[in-house]
Design an enzyme around this catalytic site. Structure first.
Site, mmCIF file in Angstrom:
data_model
loop_
_atom_site.group_PDB
_atom_site.id
_atom_site.type_symbol
_atom_site.label_atom_id
_atom_site.label_comp_id
_atom_site.label_asym_id
_atom_site.label_seq_id
_atom_site.Cartn_x
_atom_site.Cartn_y
_atom_site.Cartn_z
ATOM 1 N N GLU A 239 0.826 -1.206 0.000
ATOM 2 C CA GLU A 239 0.000 0.000 0.000
ATOM 3 C C GLU A 239 0.869 1.269 0.000
ATOM 4 O O GLU A 239 1.813 1.389 0.767
ATOM 5 C CB GLU A 239 -0.928 0.006 1.219
ATOM 6 C CG GLU A 239 -1.896 1.187 1.225
ATOM 7 C CD GLU A 239 -2.818 1.197 2.432
ATOM 8 O OE1 GLU A 239 -3.868 1.843 2.360
ATOM 9 O OE2 GLU A 239 -2.473 0.564 3.453
ATOM 10 N N LYS B 106 -10.083 2.492 -2.612
ATOM 11 C CA LYS B 106 -10.285 1.940 -1.265
ATOM 12 C C LYS B 106 -11.622 2.388 -0.683
ATOM 13 O O LYS B 106 -11.945 3.572 -0.657
ATOM 14 C CB LYS B 106 -9.135 2.390 -0.370
ATOM 15 C CG LYS B 106 -9.117 1.757 1.015
ATOM 16 C CD LYS B 106 -7.839 2.171 1.740
ATOM 17 C CE LYS B 106 -7.710 1.548 3.108
ATOM 18 N NZ LYS B 106 -6.420 1.917 3.754
ATOM 19 N N CYS C 180 -5.834 -2.845 2.217
ATOM 20 C CA CYS C 180 -5.590 -2.749 3.652
ATOM 21 C C CYS C 180 -6.842 -2.851 4.523
ATOM 22 O O CYS C 180 -7.309 -3.951 4.770
ATOM 23 C CB CYS C 180 -4.818 -1.469 3.962
ATOM 24 S SG CYS C 180 -3.991 -1.516 5.586
#
Length: 289
Positions: A40, A112, A149
């Protein structure tokens, strides 16, 4: 299919970090990897430890970064999963995974969806939640369910990627400890992180690839000491078996994925078949009061 996860520490500048990362991509390609996954926000330090408008400047190179990593993918003949800071418009930014096919073309991107806002992880200051949905990205090596994540804690995201045909779940990640945490607490956190992702593989019958940052990164604001990213990148098969796992140092993690294995596991453990979808309406509620 041979895959590679590149687990790196921040090398004190974007230029040095990118140079080291490209070198590892070249190494992975020469070793036969067809799919390479980066961690990330791999170009810079993990800047979300504090809230500072100066870090929005990192997103100003968004278009140049896309051109650069597309060229790297083409030169090495790999499908490349990157994680970049997207400037969509003034005041509108995303934490975005960009996937390039082996000819350098843009295969797709994922913004995300789940954004943390915890001490040392102030991502809501920087990133708007994604609006592209949970859509797999079609590539020459298959349909990739790329998440990022904080998404890794949500079985709903993994399930939706699977229901839309993802053949792999991939998580570029930045997670670590605070040094003041006890050894027992650190172990609990790491075990939880590995367990939840293994469970996504088991529940959905597909491999999971998780690529984490590594090394200590100081909090530039001075409010906290910093985060020690714990590495431990890993690949597990469709039954959750750990195929390979890194430690807490820089490494290139290799694994060989057999697409037939997902069919074998799903045939004997038909979790998708046996879902009682008529009883799941309340899953779209925040809470069943």
């Amino acid at each position: 299919m041979k895959i590679a996860l590149i687990q790196k520490r921040y090398a004190s500048s974007k230029k040095r970090t990118v140079k080291k990362t490209v070198k590892d991509i070249v190494t992975a390609s020469k070793a036969g990897a067809k799919l390479v996954v980066l961690q990330e926000l791999h170009q810079n330090e993990y800047f979300c430890q504090s809230e500072d408008v100066k870090f929005f400047e990192y997103a100003s190179s968004w278009e140049k970064d896309i051109a650069f990593w597309g060229k790297v993918a083409k030169e090495n003949g790999v499908v490349l999963v990157t994680s970049l800071f997207e400037r969509r418009a003034a005041g509108l930014y995303h934490n975005t995974a960009v996937v390039f096919d082996r000819d350098g073309s843009l295969a797709g991107k994922y913004r995300k969806m789940h954004i943390p806002d915890d001490p040392g992880f102030y991502e809501k200051f920087y990133f708007t939640e994604g609006d592209l949905g949970f859509e797999p990205i079609e590539t020459s090596v298959g349909k990739l369910g790329v998440l990022i994540c904080w998404d890794q804690w949500y079985p709903e995201a993994a399930r939706l990627m699977t229901l839309r045909g993802a053949e792999l779940l991939i998580y570029p990640t930045a997670i670590g400890w605070f040094d003041e945490d006890s050894k027992k607490e650190k172990k609990r956190q790491l075990d939880a992180w590995i367990t939840i992702q293994r469970s996504h593989a088991i529940a959905n019958g597909i491999p999971v690839l998780s690529c984490n940052r590594v090394g200590f990164e100081q909090d530039s604001s001075g409010v906290m000491d910093g985060i020690r990213f714990w590495g431990n990148s890993f690949v597990c098969d469709p039954q959750g078996e750990i195929m390979t796992r890194a430690g807490e140092e820089e490494s290139i993690l290799y694994a060989t994925i057999n697409p037939q294995r997902s069919k074998e596991v799903r045939d004997i453990w038909p979790f998708l078949r046996d879902r009682r979808i008529n009883g799941y309406r309340d899953l779209v509620k925040r809470y069943c009061d």
